[in-house]
Design a protein around this motif. Structure first.
Motif, PDB file in Angstrom:
ATOM      1  N   PHE A  63      -5.954 -20.727  -9.935  1.00 39.53           N
ATOM      2  CA  PHE A  63      -4.536 -20.379  -9.866  1.00 39.53           C
ATOM      3  C   PHE A  63      -3.794 -21.353  -8.966  1.00 39.53           C
ATOM      4  O   PHE A  63      -2.618 -21.622  -9.177  1.00 39.53           O
ATOM      5  CB  PHE A  63      -4.384 -18.948  -9.355  1.00 39.53           C
ATOM      6  N   ARG A  72       2.067 -13.378  -1.321  1.00 41.09           N
ATOM      7  CA  ARG A  72       0.823 -13.710  -2.028  1.00 41.09           C
ATOM      8  C   ARG A  72      -0.367 -13.551  -1.093  1.00 41.09           C
ATOM      9  O   ARG A  72      -0.369 -14.071   0.035  1.00 41.09           O
ATOM     10  CB  ARG A  72       0.912 -15.139  -2.545  1.00 41.09           C
ATOM     11  N   ASP A  90      -5.660 -15.601  -5.012  1.00 38.80           N
ATOM     12  CA  ASP A  90      -5.377 -16.386  -6.209  1.00 38.80           C
ATOM     13  C   ASP A  90      -4.388 -15.680  -7.134  1.00 38.80           C
ATOM     14  O   ASP A  90      -3.444 -16.285  -7.624  1.00 38.80           O
ATOM     15  CB  ASP A  90      -6.679 -16.660  -6.960  1.00 38.80           C
ATOM     16  N   ARG A  91      -4.630 -14.388  -7.379  1.00 39.63           N
ATOM     17  CA  ARG A  91      -3.765 -13.674  -8.316  1.00 39.63           C
ATOM     18  C   ARG A  91      -3.384 -12.292  -7.797  1.00 39.63           C
ATOM     19  O   ARG A  91      -3.082 -11.400  -8.573  1.00 39.63           O
ATOM     20  CB  ARG A  91      -4.469 -13.550  -9.676  1.00 39.63           C
ATOM     21  N   THR A 129      -1.133  -7.456  -9.215  1.00 39.38           N
ATOM     22  CA  THR A 129      -2.172  -8.363  -9.712  1.00 39.38           C
ATOM     23  C   THR A 129      -1.650  -9.106 -10.933  1.00 39.38           C
ATOM     24  O   THR A 129      -1.061  -8.495 -11.833  1.00 39.38           O
ATOM     25  CB  THR A 129      -3.448  -7.591 -10.084  1.00 39.38           C
ATOM     26  N   LEU A 130      -1.874 -10.412 -10.966  1.00 41.87           N
ATOM     27  CA  LEU A 130      -1.506 -11.259 -12.099  1.00 41.87           C
ATOM     28  C   LEU A 130      -2.726 -11.446 -12.992  1.00 41.87           C
ATOM     29  O   LEU A 130      -3.823 -11.706 -12.503  1.00 41.87           O
ATOM     30  CB  LEU A 130      -0.995 -12.605 -11.597  1.00 41.87           C
ATOM     31  N   SER A 131      -2.533 -11.307 -14.312  1.00 43.44           N
ATOM     32  CA  SER A 131      -3.647 -11.495 -15.239  1.00 43.44           C
ATOM     33  C   SER A 131      -3.135 -12.048 -16.558  1.00 43.44           C
ATOM     34  O   SER A 131      -1.923 -12.209 -16.764  1.00 43.44           O
ATOM     35  CB  SER A 131      -4.381 -10.164 -15.472  1.00 43.44           C
ATOM     36  N   LEU A 143      -2.947 -14.866 -17.865  1.00 47.20           N
ATOM     37  CA  LEU A 143      -2.036 -16.011 -17.746  1.00 47.20           C
ATOM     38  C   LEU A 143      -2.388 -17.063 -18.792  1.00 47.20           C
ATOM     39  O   LEU A 143      -3.517 -17.539 -18.859  1.00 47.20           O
ATOM     40  CB  LEU A 143      -2.135 -16.608 -16.343  1.00 47.20           C
TER      41      LEU A 143
END
Length: 317
Positions: free
Chosen positions: A15, A60, A63-64, A145-147, A149
C-alpha cells in the motif's frame, strides 16, 4: 463494481507504493501535539456547508487501516425533532462516504479530483447499542479498513472500505461501502412519472421519516410505488439537486418502501443494503418489495429495466 474488477485486486503490491506520502506526524510521546494530517474540514471533503461535516479526523495506522472520530449533531436534518434522539441510520452511511472521500483524496493515487461514486452499501446495526443523544452532539469513534483496491495504469479504479462505529467502547454499527471512479455521462433511463395531481405521498411516520421533506416515495393513480422526493434538493439525500438519485437516496427509498409495506417503525430496522447497477433517475423509478424471513428485498426499475436492488433487515417479532 463487477467480479472482474474484484479479481484484479493488487494484493501483492504494498500500500505504501500506492499511497501519497504522508506528512510528518507528531511524536506519540507528546500527547498535546496535534496530528494536522488527520484533521478533516468540510472544504477538504468537498461538502457544500460546514454543517454537513460528520467526520472530524482520520489517521492512518497501518498499510490499510485507519482510525477516526465523528461528531453527530442531535439536530441533524434526518433525526427526529425530539429532546432525546436515536441517530438516523443514514448518518452512519454518510459518515462512511465522507471517510471514503478522505481515503481517496489523501491516500490513493487517482487520475481525477472528482469524488468516486458509491455503488454499493451494506449497513448492519446492533439492536440496543446505538447511542442516544439529548445534548448537542454525539462523539463516535470509527475503525476503518481499506480493501479490494484495484489499480490500473497507476491510478485507483475502485476500492472498498469497512467502517466499524463505536460508542463507549462498543461497536454499534458496521458499514461496508464500495466505490469506483466516475463512469462519465452514462445515458440515464427516464422513469414514467405519474401526473403530479395523481401522486399521493405517505405521512412521514409511515415511512420512518422525521419530516415531510424526508419522504422519498409516492403512490401513482394505479397504486404503484414510485420514488418522487418531496424535496428534490434534500441537503443530505440529494445535495446540489442532482439529476439522478444518490446511492444514499436509493438506500433510504428502499428503507421507506419496506416500512410502508410492513407497518413497522424505524426502530425495527437492523440492516440496510443496496447495489446500484446503473443511474437511477431523480424521480419516477418504481420500487417493488418482497418479504422474506428476517426482512425484505426490493427492486428499483426505470423504463422497464432494473437499475438497483437491495434488502432491509428487520427485527424478528
Amino acid at each position: 463494481m463487477n467480479s472482474a474488477a474484484h479479481g484484479a485486486v493488487l494484493a501483492a503490491e504494498p500500500f505504501d507504493i500506492l499511497a501519497r506520502p504522508p506528512r510528518d506526524t507528531p511524536s506519540q510521546s507528546d500527547p498535546t501535539a496535534v496530528d494536522a494530517d488527520a484533521v478533516l474540514t468540510w472544504h477538504a471533503l468537498g461538502l457544500e456547508t460546514m454543517s454537513s461535516l460528520l467526520v472530524l479526523s482520520l489517521r492512518r495506522l497501518g498499510d490499510r487501516s485507519f482510525e477516526g472520530r465523528c461528531q453527530w449533531p442531535r439536530t441533524h436534518p434526518l433525526n427526529e425533532r425530539t429532546t432525546t434522539v436515536a441517530h438516523h441510520p443514514l448518518i452512519v452511511v454518510e459518515s462512511t462516504r465522507q471517510l471514503a472521500v478522505a481515503v481517496q483524496r489523501r491516500h490513493l493515487p487517482t487520475a481525477t479530483e472528482a469524488d468516486y461514486e458509491v455503488l454499493s452499501v451494506s449497513l448492519g446495526l446492533l439492536p440496543g447499542c446505538a447511542p442516544m443523544e439529548s445534548g448537542s452532539a454525539t462523539d463516535v469513534a470509527v475503525r476503518l479498513t481499506l480493501s479490494d483496491l484495484v489499480v490500473r495504469a497507476g491510478s485507483a479504479v475502485s476500492f472498498r472500505v469497512t467502517a466499524e462505529y463505536l460508542y463507549a467502547g462498543r461497536i454499534f454499527a458496521t458499514c461496508v461501502m464500495g466505490c469506483a471512479a466516475p463512469l462519465g455521462d452514462e445515458p440515464q433511463p427516464t422513469g414514467a412519472v405519474p401526473p403530479v395531481p395523481g401522486l399521493l405521498h405517505p405521512a412521514p411516520a409511515a415511512v420512518g421519516a422525521a419530516a415531510a421533506p424526508d419522504v422519498l416515495l409516492a403512490r401513482g393513480p394505479h397504486g404503484r410505488l414510485v420514488i418522487v422526493p418531496r424535496d428534490p434538493a434534500h441537503p443530505v439525500l440529494l445535495p446540489g439537486r442532482p439529476s439522478r438519485l444518490t446511492t444514499a437516496a436509493v438506500l433510504e427509498a428502499g428503507r421507506q418502501a419496506v416500512l410502508l409495506s410492513c407497518g413497522m417503525t424505524a426502530r425495527a430496522v437492523v440492516g440496510l443494503r443496496t447495489d446500484v447497477r446503473s443511474p437511477v433517475p431523480d424521480r419516477g423509478a418504481e420500487i417493488d418489495v418482497a418479504f422474506e424471513a428476517g426482512g425484505a428485498r426490493y427492486v428499483v426499475t426505470a423504463a422497464g429495466r432494473v437499475v438497483a436492488t437491495g434488502a432491509v433487515g428487520l427485527l424478528r417479532t
